[in-house]
Design a protein around this motif. Structure first.
Motif, PDB file in Angstrom:
ATOM      1  N   TYR A 102     -11.127  -6.421 -12.226  1.00  0.00           N
ATOM      2  CA  TYR A 102     -10.838  -6.039 -11.050  1.00  0.00           C
ATOM      3  C   TYR A 102     -10.909  -4.373 -10.891  1.00  0.00           C
ATOM      4  N   ASN A 103     -10.081  -3.979 -11.957  1.00  0.00           N
ATOM      5  CA  ASN A 103      -9.757  -2.443 -11.974  1.00  0.00           C
ATOM      6  C   ASN A 103     -11.157  -1.766 -12.237  1.00  0.00           C
ATOM      7  N   LEU A 104     -12.163  -2.274 -13.041  1.00  0.00           N
ATOM      8  CA  LEU A 104     -13.409  -1.652 -13.349  1.00  0.00           C
ATOM      9  C   LEU A 104     -14.451  -1.806 -12.226  1.00  0.00           C
ATOM     10  N   GLN A 105     -14.417  -3.057 -11.716  1.00  0.00           N
ATOM     11  CA  GLN A 105     -15.442  -3.403 -10.796  1.00  0.00           C
ATOM     12  C   GLN A 105     -15.151  -3.583  -9.262  1.00  0.00           C
ATOM     13  N   GLY A 106     -13.937  -3.468  -8.992  1.00  0.00           N
ATOM     14  CA  GLY A 106     -13.463  -3.481  -7.554  1.00  0.00           C
ATOM     15  C   GLY A 106     -14.132  -2.451  -6.925  1.00  0.00           C
ATOM     16  N   ARG A 107     -14.255  -2.513  -5.449  1.00  0.00           N
ATOM     17  CA  ARG A 107     -14.850  -1.278  -4.749  1.00  0.00           C
ATOM     18  C   ARG A 107     -13.529  -0.462  -4.575  1.00  0.00           C
ATOM     19  N   ARG A 108     -13.868   0.913  -4.514  1.00  0.00           N
ATOM     20  CA  ARG A 108     -12.806   2.011  -4.395  1.00  0.00           C
ATOM     21  C   ARG A 108     -13.359   2.809  -3.056  1.00  0.00           C
ATOM     22  N   ASP A 109     -14.648   2.645  -2.475  1.00  0.00           N
ATOM     23  CA  ASP A 109     -15.236   3.193  -1.492  1.00  0.00           C
ATOM     24  C   ASP A 109     -14.657   2.799  -0.005  1.00  0.00           C
ATOM     25  N   ASN A 110     -14.394   1.667  -0.047  1.00  0.00           N
ATOM     26  CA  ASN A 110     -14.112   0.989   1.455  1.00  0.00           C
ATOM     27  C   ASN A 110     -12.818   0.291   1.163  1.00  0.00           C
ATOM     28  N   LYS A 111     -11.604   0.453   1.787  1.00  0.00           N
ATOM     29  CA  LYS A 111     -10.533  -0.047   1.507  1.00  0.00           C
ATOM     30  C   LYS A 111     -10.438  -1.676   2.127  1.00  0.00           C
ATOM     31  N   PHE A 112     -11.233  -1.665   2.998  1.00  0.00           N
ATOM     32  CA  PHE A 112     -11.200  -3.171   3.688  1.00  0.00           C
ATOM     33  C   PHE A 112     -12.158  -4.119   2.742  1.00  0.00           C
ATOM     34  N   LYS A 113     -12.883  -3.699   1.832  1.00  0.00           N
ATOM     35  CA  LYS A 113     -13.566  -4.414   0.972  1.00  0.00           C
ATOM     36  C   LYS A 113     -13.257  -4.372  -0.567  1.00  0.00           C
ATOM     37  N   ALA A 114     -11.782  -3.763  -0.615  1.00  0.00           N
ATOM     38  CA  ALA A 114     -11.506  -3.338  -1.914  1.00  0.00           C
ATOM     39  C   ALA A 114     -10.472  -4.475  -2.542  1.00  0.00           C
ATOM     40  N   ARG A 115     -10.268  -5.759  -1.983  1.00  0.00           N
ATOM     41  CA  ARG A 115      -9.505  -6.652  -2.393  1.00  0.00           C
ATOM     42  C   ARG A 115     -10.177  -7.431  -3.478  1.00  0.00           C
ATOM     43  N   ILE A 116      -9.494  -8.222  -4.459  1.00  0.00           N
ATOM     44  CA  ILE A 116     -10.371  -8.910  -5.607  1.00  0.00           C
ATOM     45  C   ILE A 116     -10.956  -9.854  -4.936  1.00  0.00           C
ATOM     46  N   LYS A 117     -10.663 -10.626  -3.674  1.00  0.00           N
ATOM     47  CA  LYS A 117     -11.302 -11.672  -3.385  1.00  0.00           C
ATOM     48  C   LYS A 117     -12.610 -11.085  -2.627  1.00  0.00           C
ATOM     49  N   ILE A 118     -13.038  -9.925  -2.310  1.00  0.00           N
ATOM     50  CA  ILE A 118     -14.357  -9.666  -2.103  1.00  0.00           C
ATOM     51  C   ILE A 118     -14.955  -9.514  -3.353  1.00  0.00           C
ATOM     52  N   LEU A 119     -14.846  -8.941  -4.564  1.00  0.00           N
ATOM     53  CA  LEU A 119     -15.291  -9.124  -5.818  1.00  0.00           C
ATOM     54  C   LEU A 119     -15.638 -10.314  -6.173  1.00  0.00           C
ATOM     55  N   VAL A 120     -14.956 -11.307  -6.101  1.00  0.00           N
ATOM     56  CA  VAL A 120     -15.093 -12.804  -6.494  1.00  0.00           C
ATOM     57  C   VAL A 120     -16.194 -13.316  -5.546  1.00  0.00           C
ATOM     58  N   LYS A 121     -16.269 -13.010  -4.257  1.00  0.00           N
ATOM     59  CA  LYS A 121     -17.175 -13.505  -3.398  1.00  0.00           C
ATOM     60  C   LYS A 121     -18.322 -13.003  -3.661  1.00  0.00           C
ATOM     61  N   ALA A 122     -18.571 -11.635  -3.992  1.00  0.00           N
ATOM     62  CA  ALA A 122     -19.880 -11.214  -4.045  1.00  0.00           C
ATOM     63  C   ALA A 122     -20.405 -11.248  -5.297  1.00  0.00           C
ATOM     64  N   LEU A 123     -19.820 -11.462  -6.551  1.00  0.00           N
ATOM     65  CA  LEU A 123     -20.213 -11.804  -7.768  1.00  0.00           C
ATOM     66  C   LEU A 123     -20.536 -13.513  -7.758  1.00  0.00           C
ATOM     67  N   GLY A 124     -19.684 -14.319  -7.064  1.00  0.00           N
ATOM     68  CA  GLY A 124     -19.654 -15.765  -7.084  1.00  0.00           C
ATOM     69  C   GLY A 124     -18.692 -16.125  -8.275  1.00  0.00           C
ATOM     70  N   VAL A 125     -17.980 -17.107  -8.265  1.00  0.00           N
ATOM     71  CA  VAL A 125     -16.996 -17.514  -9.125  1.00  0.00           C
ATOM     72  C   VAL A 125     -17.421 -17.802 -10.398  1.00  0.00           C
ATOM     73  N   GLU A 126     -18.472 -18.286 -10.665  1.00  0.00           N
ATOM     74  CA  GLU A 126     -19.138 -18.604 -12.140  1.00  0.00           C
ATOM     75  C   GLU A 126     -19.289 -17.131 -12.753  1.00  0.00           C
ATOM     76  N   GLU A 127     -19.915 -16.064 -12.294  1.00  0.00           N
ATOM     77  CA  GLU A 127     -20.152 -14.851 -12.716  1.00  0.00           C
ATOM     78  C   GLU A 127     -18.909 -14.264 -12.983  1.00  0.00           C
ATOM     79  N   PHE A 128     -17.839 -14.291 -12.231  1.00  0.00           N
ATOM     80  CA  PHE A 128     -16.640 -13.546 -12.041  1.00  0.00           C
ATOM     81  C   PHE A 128     -15.998 -14.251 -13.407  1.00  0.00           C
ATOM     82  N   THR A 129     -15.749 -15.602 -13.497  1.00  0.00           N
ATOM     83  CA  THR A 129     -15.161 -16.171 -14.596  1.00  0.00           C
ATOM     84  C   THR A 129     -15.885 -15.631 -15.854  1.00  0.00           C
ATOM     85  N   ARG A 130     -17.230 -15.693 -15.900  1.00  0.00           N
ATOM     86  CA  ARG A 130     -17.796 -15.338 -17.238  1.00  0.00           C
ATOM     87  C   ARG A 130     -17.527 -13.844 -17.628  1.00  0.00           C
ATOM     88  N   ARG A 131     -17.230 -12.937 -16.718  1.00  0.00           N
ATOM     89  CA  ARG A 131     -16.767 -11.738 -17.005  1.00  0.00           C
ATOM     90  C   ARG A 131     -15.353 -11.691 -17.475  1.00  0.00           C
TER      91      ARG A 131
END
Length: 553
Positions: A238-267
């Motif tokens: 999350y710290n490496l790949q979470g968004r920092r350009d928009n605080k409304f899209k910065a939570r880990i839930k946005i990263l999980v949704k964008a990557l998909g849970v399978e790809e997020f889990t793989r990482r």
């Protein structure tokens, strides 16, 4: 309860001295506003609508009577004589003067309390079930695991400036979720594998706010010794790949949704490969060291007092109602867990005066080994009460305003401070809560309705968890006027789901009528013994919308 060692105390004392010097420099004009901002946030200090707000950590909701007495003293000395218990099991002072905050923090440090990491883009207070360690349905006590997470996360150098704030919750029961773990950035559930070994089921990417999402399962079974290294791996991704350009899209839930849970889990698994079995792996000695702080108190051998309680219930109908709603079965024969309600009609939900704090501390000393818990529902809990002392406790709880027998009912409202205090709020929350409580101030009617969760937030930040209320109310702004949006069907438990908006919003004076119409549809259409949330799920929104909007607009 965890007790500080000399290292813990030194760290907290040094933080107080550091912030005192920073505050003095700011007040002297040596620090600019933007320089002071991250420093105050690291110490739990916000600027609210009328005054600063100080958020004080209550790790996993556990308090001693000494700590509560200190909070009472500080509210009288530096605030207006009351404080607010939050949905994250913390407590907030809403009126401190900035120059007094270092003195407040110094007072807290005297009783092993602080405000560290209660704000800012860091790992916040880890939360759990308010009945942790005392009910019969647990796999294991979650409190030692919360403490391990707290010690790991406090001042963690990698995670002091995350893309956004981060919240972790732990649940110990397989039959219920009293910690809402599926609505946290990381939710941890204790479970056992086929061999009977203790471990964790791990969810990631839950949260409320502007984009409410249910957490996704990333690991069915994590062996207990790997808890911290696996959390570390999640946070690193999350710290490496979470968004920092928009605080409304910065939570880990946005990263999980964008990557998909399978790809997020793989990482996460790839990152964990570098950490697994490394220095962060928990040893049995370390687990036992922390667990020793959470042993059972000195229970005495008691028989279940069922016959005595039945006799007392027959003599005191008010006591019977209180037992049914506010008292819970304990794992130990002859004991009970008791909720002290902070939802008396006419009072702001979650608020507690200094007098009430001292009173609840007194009750804890007399009836519950000097300990209390704070619930997500903004009430206080005495976790270890002898059943043969329940009647005496009830009499005293009534005297102090704690005995309202409404736990789990429509008037046990969860509510953020809203526009009366918060600078972010679009609308007031407390008057709406009070108007609903006044409308439904009929115990017979409430008991007929059964369990109904009603949650109110003053803005989309969702501090009142409106998304997961069976009935959710959100304050919205319409051209400078306060309106309220209604949702139905939210659930924070094992069947976690986000409520659905019923339609256009309402003015404040319409809200009690709207809630009454919703309740009436339930009364008219429910099946025998069918809970409110099940009726909403079965019927869908249409019958409620038809009743609400038939005459509302």
């Amino acid at each position: 309860m965890y007790v500080y060692d000399s290292f813990d105390q030194r760290v907290v004392d040094e933080r107080v001295a550091q912030f005192r010097e920073q505050t003095e420099r700011y007040l002297d004009g040596q620090l600019a506003e933007d320089e002071f901002l991250p420093l105050r946030l690291q110490n739990g200090l916000y600027v609210q609508r009328h005054a600063p707000m100080l958020r004080i950590a209550i790790p996993y909701g556990l308090l001693s009577s000494a700590k509560l007495n200190k909070l009472a003293e500080l509210t009288e000395t530096y605030d207006k004589g009351y404080a607010h218990f939050t949905t994250r099991q913390n407590v907030q002072f809403n009126w401190p003067a900035l120059e007094d905050v270092p003195d407040i923090l110094a007072g807290l440090a005297e009783v092993q309390m602080h405000a560290i990491q209660t704000s800012g883009n860091c790992i916040r207070n880890t939360t759990t079930d308010q009945f942790a360690g005392v009910l019969r349905d647990e796999i294991d006590d979650p409190r030692p695991w919360c403490e391990l997470i707290r010690q790991w996360s406090t001042f963690h150098p990698e995670f002091a400036f995350l893309p956004r704030k981060f919240k972790i919750a732990v649940n110990g029961s397989p039959s219920s979720d009293r910690a809402a773990v599926r609505f946290h950035d990381i939710g941890v559930e204790l479970n056992r594998n086929e061999a009977g070994e203790l471990g964790f089921r791990v969810y990631v990417g839950g949260g409320l706010g502007r984009t409410p999402l249910v957490g996704q399962l990333v690991r069915e079974f994590l062996p207990k010794e790997h808890l911290l290294t696996y959390l570390d791996a999640i946070l690193r991704v999350y710290n490496l790949q979470g968004r920092r350009d928009n605080k409304f899209k910065a939570r880990i839930k946005i990263l999980v949704k964008a990557l998909g849970v399978e790809e997020f889990t793989r990482r996460v698994e790839a990152e964990w490969a570098h950490l697994k079995d490394g220095p962060g792996t928990l040893t049995e000695a370390e687990i036992e060291r922390v667990a020793r702080h959470f042993v059972d108190p000195d229970y005495v051998e008691l028989d279940d007092a069922d016959a005595l309680l039945e006799e007392q219930k027959a003599q005191h109908p008010g006591f019977a109602r209180w037992l049914d709603r506010n008292v819970y079965l304990h794992k130990r024969p002859g004991y009970a867990a008791v909720t002290l309600s902070l939802k008396k009609v006419g009072y702001a939900p979650g608020d507690c005066t200094a007098h009430q704090m001292r009173a609840s501390a007194k009750l804890a000393d007399a009836y519950s080994f000097g300990e209390l818990r704070v619930s997500h529902e903004q009430n206080l809990i005495l976790a270890d009460v002898r059943q043969d002392q329940l009647l005496d406790l009830w009499y005293q709880a009534k005297e102090y305003g704690f005995a309202t027998p409404n736990i789990g009912t429509l008037t046990d409202v969860i509510c953020c401070p809203g526009g009366d205090y918060c600078a972010l709020a679009n609308a007031k929350s407390i008057p709406i809560a009070e108007s609903i409580q006044a409308r439904f101030d009929d115990l017979d009617y409430l008991y007929d309705l059964g369990d109904v969760d009603l949650n109110i937030s003053g803005c989309m930040n969702a501090c009142g968890h409106h998304h997961i209320g069976n009935i959710g109310i959100l304050g919205v702004d319409k051209k400078g006027e306060e309106f309220y949006q209604i949702s139905l069907g939210g659930d924070s438990g094992l069947n976690a789901r986000v409520g659905k908006i019923v339609g256009p919003s309402f003015k404040a004076d319409q809200v009690p009528d709207v809630v009454e119409k919703i309740v009436q549809v339930y009364v008219d259409r429910r099946r025998e013994d069918e809970p409110f949330i099940d009726t909403v799920e079965r019927l869908g929104l249409d019958p409620f919308k038809e009743r609400i909007y038939a005459t509302s607009h």
